[in-house]
Motif scaffolding. Structure first.
Motif, PDB file in Angstrom:
ATOM      1  N   ALA A 281      35.230  -0.438  39.006  1.00  6.18           N
ATOM      2  CA  ALA A 281      34.015   0.277  39.401  1.00  6.18           C
ATOM      3  C   ALA A 281      33.808   0.242  40.907  1.00  6.18           C
ATOM      4  O   ALA A 281      33.073   1.069  41.459  1.00  6.18           O
ATOM      5  CB  ALA A 281      32.802  -0.329  38.708  1.00  6.18           C
ATOM      6  N   ILE A 282      34.436  -0.729  41.555  1.00  8.22           N
ATOM      7  CA  ILE A 282      34.240  -0.913  42.994  1.00  8.22           C
ATOM      8  C   ILE A 282      35.585  -1.222  43.640  1.00  8.22           C
ATOM      9  O   ILE A 282      36.169  -2.277  43.392  1.00  8.22           O
ATOM     10  CB  ILE A 282      33.257  -2.070  43.294  1.00  8.22           C
ATOM     11  CG1 ILE A 282      31.920  -1.856  42.569  1.00  8.22           C
ATOM     12  CG2 ILE A 282      33.030  -2.204  44.790  1.00  8.22           C
ATOM     13  CD1 ILE A 282      30.982  -3.047  42.663  1.00  8.22           C
ATOM     14  N   GLY A 283      36.090  -0.310  44.465  1.00  6.77           N
ATOM     15  CA  GLY A 283      37.345  -0.564  45.148  1.00  6.77           C
ATOM     16  C   GLY A 283      38.550  -0.503  44.213  1.00  6.77           C
ATOM     17  O   GLY A 283      38.437  -0.189  43.024  1.00  6.77           O
ATOM     18  N   GLN A 284      39.708  -0.838  44.754  1.00  7.83           N
ATOM     19  CA  GLN A 284      40.950  -0.728  43.990  1.00  7.83           C
ATOM     20  C   GLN A 284      41.052  -1.759  42.877  1.00  7.83           C
ATOM     21  O   GLN A 284      41.460  -1.452  41.755  1.00  7.83           O
ATOM     22  CB  GLN A 284      42.149  -0.863  44.935  1.00  7.83           C
ATOM     23  CG  GLN A 284      43.504  -0.684  44.236  1.00  7.83           C
ATOM     24  CD  GLN A 284      44.666  -0.746  45.201  1.00  7.83           C
ATOM     25  OE1 GLN A 284      44.489  -0.956  46.403  1.00  7.83           O
ATOM     26  NE2 GLN A 284      45.874  -0.567  44.697  1.00  7.83           N
ATOM     27  N   TYR A 285      40.683  -3.017  43.192  1.00  6.30           N
ATOM     28  CA  TYR A 285      40.863  -4.096  42.222  1.00  6.30           C
ATOM     29  C   TYR A 285      39.553  -4.587  41.609  1.00  6.30           C
ATOM     30  O   TYR A 285      39.556  -5.358  40.661  1.00  6.30           O
ATOM     31  CB  TYR A 285      41.594  -5.274  42.882  1.00  6.30           C
ATOM     32  CG  TYR A 285      42.950  -4.892  43.409  1.00  6.30           C
ATOM     33  CD1 TYR A 285      43.998  -4.593  42.538  1.00  6.30           C
ATOM     34  CD2 TYR A 285      43.182  -4.807  44.779  1.00  6.30           C
ATOM     35  CE1 TYR A 285      45.245  -4.239  43.020  1.00  6.30           C
ATOM     36  CE2 TYR A 285      44.426  -4.446  45.271  1.00  6.30           C
ATOM     37  CZ  TYR A 285      45.462  -4.163  44.392  1.00  6.30           C
ATOM     38  OH  TYR A 285      46.688  -3.800  44.874  1.00  6.30           O
ATOM     39  N   GLY A 286      38.439  -4.165  42.177  1.00  2.29           N
ATOM     40  CA  GLY A 286      37.156  -4.536  41.611  1.00  2.29           C
ATOM     41  C   GLY A 286      36.673  -5.924  41.960  1.00  2.29           C
ATOM     42  O   GLY A 286      35.649  -6.374  41.450  1.00  2.29           O
ATOM     43  N   ASP A 287      37.395  -6.636  42.839  1.00  8.03           N
ATOM     44  CA  ASP A 287      36.988  -8.005  43.163  1.00  8.03           C
ATOM     45  C   ASP A 287      35.760  -8.007  44.068  1.00  8.03           C
ATOM     46  O   ASP A 287      35.672  -7.243  45.027  1.00  8.03           O
ATOM     47  CB  ASP A 287      38.137  -8.770  43.817  1.00  8.03           C
ATOM     48  CG  ASP A 287      38.755  -8.026  44.986  1.00  8.03           C
ATOM     49  OD1 ASP A 287      39.077  -6.828  44.810  1.00  8.03           O
ATOM     50  OD2 ASP A 287      38.914  -8.610  46.064  1.00  8.03           O
ATOM     51  N   GLN A 288      34.817  -8.891  43.722  1.00 10.16           N
ATOM     52  CA  GLN A 288      33.543  -8.995  44.440  1.00 10.16           C
ATOM     53  C   GLN A 288      33.181 -10.468  44.598  1.00 10.16           C
ATOM     54  O   GLN A 288      33.205 -11.223  43.622  1.00 10.16           O
ATOM     55  CB  GLN A 288      32.434  -8.288  43.659  1.00 10.16           C
ATOM     56  CG  GLN A 288      32.610  -6.789  43.531  1.00 10.16           C
ATOM     57  CD  GLN A 288      32.345  -6.074  44.842  1.00 10.16           C
ATOM     58  OE1 GLN A 288      31.218  -6.058  45.335  1.00 10.16           O
ATOM     59  NE2 GLN A 288      33.377  -5.486  45.431  1.00 10.16           N
ATOM     60  N   GLY A 289      32.839 -10.872  45.817  1.00 11.08           N
ATOM     61  CA  GLY A 289      32.390 -12.234  46.046  1.00 11.08           C
ATOM     62  C   GLY A 289      31.039 -12.474  45.381  1.00 11.08           C
ATOM     63  O   GLY A 289      30.277 -11.526  45.131  1.00 11.08           O
ATOM     64  N   TYR A 290      30.744 -13.740  45.089  1.00  6.30           N
ATOM     65  CA  TYR A 290      29.468 -14.078  44.442  1.00  6.30           C
ATOM     66  C   TYR A 290      28.282 -13.543  45.237  1.00  6.30           C
ATOM     67  O   TYR A 290      27.309 -13.036  44.660  1.00  6.30           O
ATOM     68  CB  TYR A 290      29.361 -15.590  44.269  1.00  6.30           C
ATOM     69  CG  TYR A 290      28.044 -16.041  43.674  1.00  6.30           C
ATOM     70  CD1 TYR A 290      27.730 -15.771  42.345  1.00  6.30           C
ATOM     71  CD2 TYR A 290      27.106 -16.743  44.440  1.00  6.30           C
ATOM     72  CE1 TYR A 290      26.524 -16.180  41.794  1.00  6.30           C
ATOM     73  CE2 TYR A 290      25.904 -17.160  43.895  1.00  6.30           C
ATOM     74  CZ  TYR A 290      25.615 -16.881  42.576  1.00  6.30           C
ATOM     75  OH  TYR A 290      24.414 -17.284  42.029  1.00  6.30           O
ATOM     76  N   ASN A 291      28.362 -13.648  46.560  1.00  3.84           N
ATOM     77  CA  ASN A 291      27.261 -13.138  47.387  1.00  3.84           C
ATOM     78  C   ASN A 291      27.087 -11.629  47.196  1.00  3.84           C
ATOM     79  O   ASN A 291      25.962 -11.124  47.129  1.00  3.84           O
ATOM     80  CB  ASN A 291      27.500 -13.482  48.867  1.00  3.84           C
ATOM     81  CG  ASN A 291      28.863 -13.038  49.374  1.00  3.84           C
ATOM     82  OD1 ASN A 291      29.723 -12.610  48.606  1.00  3.84           O
ATOM     83  ND2 ASN A 291      29.065 -13.137  50.678  1.00  3.84           N
TER      84      ASN A 291
END
Length: 369
Positions: A281-291
């Motif tokens: 849903a967000i970017g290529q890999y979907g990784d999002q920091g906790y913040n």
């Protein structure tokens, strides 16, 4: 046996046992986290009072001469890392981490395959750690992928420990700590790690108990990225496999992700675990920091869920679904590490992804006590 010999032999046996014990439990606890400069989070902002060990990532392995090096852009922050984080916590120990997920595993395999190359790696790593004032070294080879490579890893670790001991004796300095980041389970897709060499040579292993699910490799359904309990892949299954392989619990450190993954739901009304999805849903890999995840929740009024059975958190808003670890999951995992399994501690990837209140780091530290 003569009684005159019995007491000295008992004392000698006891000293040998204590020497072995002091190595295997040289650290009473590891409350660790990785830091890397590309995170954009300055080392000077780390609340080092919340940690016992901090890992500086990553040093590189030269593919031509197999020496450990630090890029020119990282030289300044790496060389000052220990001094920087010890300002708030003089007792914190630092380790220089070598490799990482973006490093070429073939270079590590080639290095470990020959004694002369291993020596180049070992000697340069020790020299670099000492010149930059680190307290230890951490190998992050992701991953040895054949029986031969695992055997060579065992040789590398054995020779590394011997070299570290010799350097300590020659310099009069405390021996460098040796750790390694390893796969979530004791075998890499049926290929066993060199358990005896790990037990004899490393102070501990960092078990990377995360990245089980992500839209980059499991795009069709949401999933718990780092479930502690799960019928398929889980942190508990991995930790249990290491212990069953013969590694002492006090040599094992549990990995905690300070990040999550965002999927795009096929149906906004179907938003549970394993709901149908269509990639990131967000970017290529979907990784999002906790913040970033907490900001998403706040800005979008996202619904949050804690699943205590699996031990995972997730949130959703519209067609965006994010699986991650919040304070409930972190607390449960740290309690599991300390009480249920009697592990040495925990580590987080990565410190810069926590929020401004240090919610995850505070939770982990206070849960351990």
């Amino acid at each position: 046996m003569s009684s005159k010999l019995t007491l000295p032999l008992i004392l000698l046996s006891g000293l040998i046992f204590l020497a072995q014990l002091s190595f295997s439990t040289g650290q009473t606890v590891v409350k660790g986290a990785y830091w890397f400069p590309d995170s954009g989070f300055p080392a000077s902002s780390i609340n080092s009072s919340l940690f016992t060990h901090l890992f500086c990532a990553f040093a590189d392995l030269n593919s031509a001469n197999y020496q450990v090096t630090v890029s020119s852009s990282n030289s300044a922050p790496f060389s000052s890392f220990t001094q920087t984080v010890q300002k708030n916590n003089p007792a914190v120990k630092t380790l220089l981490s070598i490799g990482g997920g973006n490093a070429n595993p073939a270079t590590f395999a080639a290095m470990a395959s020959q004694a002369s190359r291993r020596k180049s790696f070992i000697n340069s790593s020790i020299t670099l750690a000492r010149s930059y004032n680190f307290h230890g070294l951490d190998l992050d080879w992701e991953y040895p992928s054949s029986t031969t490579e695992m055997t060579n890893l065992g040789s590398l670790l054995t020779e590394w420990r011997a070299a570290v001991a010799n350097e300590s004796k020659a310099s009069g300095k405390t021996a460098l700590l040796l750790a390694a980041a390893v796969f979530r389970s004791a075998d890499y897709y049926t290929i066993n790690y060199p358990f005896q060499a790990i037990s004899n040579s490393l102070d501990w292993i960092n078990v990377m108990a995360y990245d089980f699910y992500g839209p980059g490799w499991s795009p069709k359904n949401t999933g718990p990225p780092a479930a502690l309990y799960n019928s398929q892949v889980s942190g508990n299954a991995g930790i249990t496999s290491w212990i069953q392989a013969g590694l002492a619990a006090k040599k094992i450190v549990l990995g905690l992700p300070f990040y999550g993954y965002a999927w795009r739901l096929l149906n906004a009304n179907n938003h549970g675990l394993y709901a149908p999805a269509n990639g990131s849903a967000i970017g290529q890999y979907g990784d999002q920091g906790y913040n970033q995840i907490r900001n998403f929740i706040s800005q979008n009024g996202a619904q949050t869920v804690y699943n205590a059975t699996v031990v995972t958190n997730y949130c959703y808003s519209g067609t965006t679904w994010i699986g991650y670890d919040d304070t409930q999951s972190i607390s449960a995992k740290v309690s599991y590490a300390k009480v249920t399994k009697g592990l040495l501690g925990y580590f987080a990837w990565h410190v810069g992804a926590d929020n401004s209140n240090w919610a995850l780091s505070q939770t982990a530290s206070s849960t351990w006590g």
